[in-house]
Design a protein around this motif. Structure first.
Motif, PDB file in Angstrom:
ATOM      1  N   ALA A  92      41.750  75.787  31.329  1.00  0.00           N
ATOM      2  CA  ALA A  92      40.787  76.887  31.334  1.00  0.00           C
ATOM      3  C   ALA A  92      41.081  77.843  30.177  1.00  0.00           C
ATOM      4  O   ALA A  92      40.166  78.273  29.454  1.00  0.00           O
ATOM      5  N   TYR A 124      44.542  68.184  29.777  1.00  0.00           N
ATOM      6  CA  TYR A 124      43.607  67.213  30.367  1.00  0.00           C
ATOM      7  C   TYR A 124      44.381  66.064  31.009  1.00  0.00           C
ATOM      8  O   TYR A 124      44.081  65.637  32.117  1.00  0.00           O
ATOM      9  N   ALA A 127      45.563  66.403  34.529  1.00  0.00           N
ATOM     10  CA  ALA A 127      44.560  66.353  35.602  1.00  0.00           C
ATOM     11  C   ALA A 127      44.121  64.926  35.912  1.00  0.00           C
ATOM     12  O   ALA A 127      43.441  64.700  36.921  1.00  0.00           O
ATOM     13  N   ASP A 132      41.111  66.986  40.337  1.00  0.00           N
ATOM     14  CA  ASP A 132      40.387  67.787  39.334  1.00  0.00           C
ATOM     15  C   ASP A 132      39.975  66.976  38.108  1.00  0.00           C
ATOM     16  O   ASP A 132      39.543  67.545  37.101  1.00  0.00           O
ATOM     17  N   GLU A 133      40.093  65.673  38.172  1.00  0.00           N
ATOM     18  CA  GLU A 133      39.855  64.869  36.973  1.00  0.00           C
ATOM     19  C   GLU A 133      38.438  65.058  36.405  1.00  0.00           C
ATOM     20  O   GLU A 133      38.266  65.233  35.196  1.00  0.00           O
ATOM     21  N   ASP A 134      37.428  65.045  37.297  1.00  0.00           N
ATOM     22  CA  ASP A 134      36.044  65.167  36.807  1.00  0.00           C
ATOM     23  C   ASP A 134      35.814  66.528  36.152  1.00  0.00           C
ATOM     24  O   ASP A 134      35.184  66.625  35.100  1.00  0.00           O
ATOM     25  N   ASP A 135      36.334  67.581  36.800  1.00  0.00           N
ATOM     26  CA  ASP A 135      36.180  68.930  36.232  1.00  0.00           C
ATOM     27  C   ASP A 135      36.878  69.021  34.876  1.00  0.00           C
ATOM     28  O   ASP A 135      36.367  69.631  33.931  1.00  0.00           O
ATOM     29  N   ALA A 136      38.056  68.415  34.797  1.00  0.00           N
ATOM     30  CA  ALA A 136      38.813  68.471  33.541  1.00  0.00           C
ATOM     31  C   ALA A 136      38.059  67.741  32.438  1.00  0.00           C
ATOM     32  O   ALA A 136      37.984  68.218  31.300  1.00  0.00           O
ATOM     33  N   ARG A 137      37.487  66.586  32.782  1.00  0.00           N
ATOM     34  CA  ARG A 137      36.745  65.833  31.764  1.00  0.00           C
ATOM     35  C   ARG A 137      35.548  66.652  31.273  1.00  0.00           C
ATOM     36  O   ARG A 137      35.288  66.734  30.089  1.00  0.00           O
ATOM     37  N   GLU A 138      34.871  67.282  32.228  1.00  0.00           N
ATOM     38  CA  GLU A 138      33.699  68.079  31.859  1.00  0.00           C
ATOM     39  C   GLU A 138      34.105  69.250  30.964  1.00  0.00           C
ATOM     40  O   GLU A 138      33.441  69.558  29.975  1.00  0.00           O
ATOM     41  N   ALA A 139      35.232  69.885  31.313  1.00  0.00           N
ATOM     42  CA  ALA A 139      35.705  71.014  30.498  1.00  0.00           C
ATOM     43  C   ALA A 139      36.031  70.554  29.080  1.00  0.00           C
ATOM     44  O   ALA A 139      35.657  71.205  28.092  1.00  0.00           O
TER      45      ALA A 139
END
Ligand code: GTP
Ligand code: MG
Length: 229
Positions: A92, A124, A127, A132-139
Motif C-alpha cells: 500500500a 507483492y 502476498a 490477499d493475492e488477488d488484491d496484491a495483483r490488482e494493486a
C-alpha cells in the motif's frame, strides 16, 4: 544516440539498447538475487542526477547509501540535490510512493529524467498464495499502469526491477508479476550471474532492437562495461 534514449553510461548495455533506456516506456530488469539489478538502478540514477535531471526512486529494499556514495564520489551533494528517494514498507505504501512519483513527473515542475521502482515485486511476492493475492495483483497492476502512462505522457524513462521464481516444470528462472508486467514493459532485460564480478545482460524484449547480450563488471566505484569500446 537517438533523442528518445537515456544513456545508462555502460557502453556495452547502451549498444545493446541502441543508445540507452527508452524514454517513453517502462524497462523491466529481472534476475536472481545478486545479479546486479539494484546496482544498475543506482548507477543509472547517479548518472542522471549528476546531469542535473531529477530521479524519483522508490526503494523497497533499503538503498545502500554506501554504494551510492562510492558511485557518486565527490559529486554526492550535487547528486543528492536531484534525487528523491521514498522507502515504502508494504504494498500500500509502495502504491502511494508510485502515485507521488507519477504525479511529480506529470506535474512538470521538475525536469524528471528517470523514475525507478526497485523492486516492483518485493511486497507483492509476500502476498502470493495467501488470501490477499488477488488484491496484491490488482494493486501492482494499477501501479505499473500509472508508470506506463506517465512514461508515455512525459517522455520519461521508467526502470523497474522484478524478482524471479523457478518454474518446477523445467527449472527455468522466470519473472514474477505475471503476464501483465511482461506486456507493460516495452523493454525487458534479464540479468545473469557470470564468474566473479561479471554479469550478463540479456535483451529479452524490445520494440526496436534485436535480441542480444551485453556484459558489465561490478567494481567498487560502479558498473563498468565489458567488451569492445
Ligand atoms: P536482489 O535485490 O537480491 O534481487 O539482488 P540484485 O539483483 O538487486 O543485486 P545487487 O544489485 O544488490 O547486486 C549485489 C551484488 O553485487 C552482490 O553479488 C555483491 O556481492 C556484489 N557487489 C557489491 N559491491 C561490490 C563491489 O564493490 N565489488 C564487487 N566485485 N562486487 C560487489
Ligand atoms: Mg536488489
Amino acid at each position: 544516440m537517438p533523442a528518445d534514449r537515456l544513456p545508462t553510461g555502460i557502453a556495452s548495455v547502451d549498444r545493446l539498447l541502441g543508445g540507452g533506456l527508452e524514454t517513453d516506456a517502462v524497462t523491466e530488469l529481472y534476475g536472481e538475487g545478486g545479479s546486479g539489478k539494484t546496482l544498475f538502478c543506482l548507477d543509472v540514477a547517479a548518472r542522471t542526477a549528476r546531469a542535473s535531471r531529477w530521479v524519483l526512486y522508490v526503494d523497497t529494499e533499503g538503498v545502500s547509501l554506501e554504494r551510492l556514495r562510492a558511485i557518486a564520489g565527490p559529486d554526492l551533494d550535487r547528486l543528492l540535490g536531484h534525487l528523491l528517494v521514498s522507502a515504502p514498507h508494504d504494498l500500500a505504501e509502495q502504491g502511494r510512493a508510485v502515485a507521488t512519483a507519477c504525479a511529480l513527473t506529470r506535474g512538470g515542475r521538475r525536469d524528471v529524467g528517470l523514475v525507478v521502482l526497485d523492486s516492483a515485486t518485493n511486497f507483492y511476492r509476500l502476498a502470493l498464495s495467501g488470501p490477499d493475492e488477488d488484491d496484491a495483483r490488482e494493486a501492482l497492476v494499477l501501479q505499473v499502469a500509472d508508470l506506463v502512462a506517465t512514461a508515455r505522457r512525459r517522455g520519461v524513462a521508467v526502470l523497474l526491477t522484478n524478482q524471479v521464481w523457478r518454474n518446477p516444470k523445467d527449472g527455468a528462472l522466470e519473472p514474477l508479476g505475471g503476464s501483465f508486467l511482461n506486456h507493460a514493459a516495452k523493454t525487458i532485460l534479464r540479468f545473469d550471474r557470470r564468474t566473479g564480478p561479471v554479469r550478463r545482460v540479456v535483451l529479452v524484449k524490445h520494440r526496436a532492437r534485436p535480441e542480444g547480450t551485453a556484459e558489465f563488471r561490478i567494481t567498487a566505484g560502479g558498473l563498468e562495461s565489458v567488451g569492445p569500446g
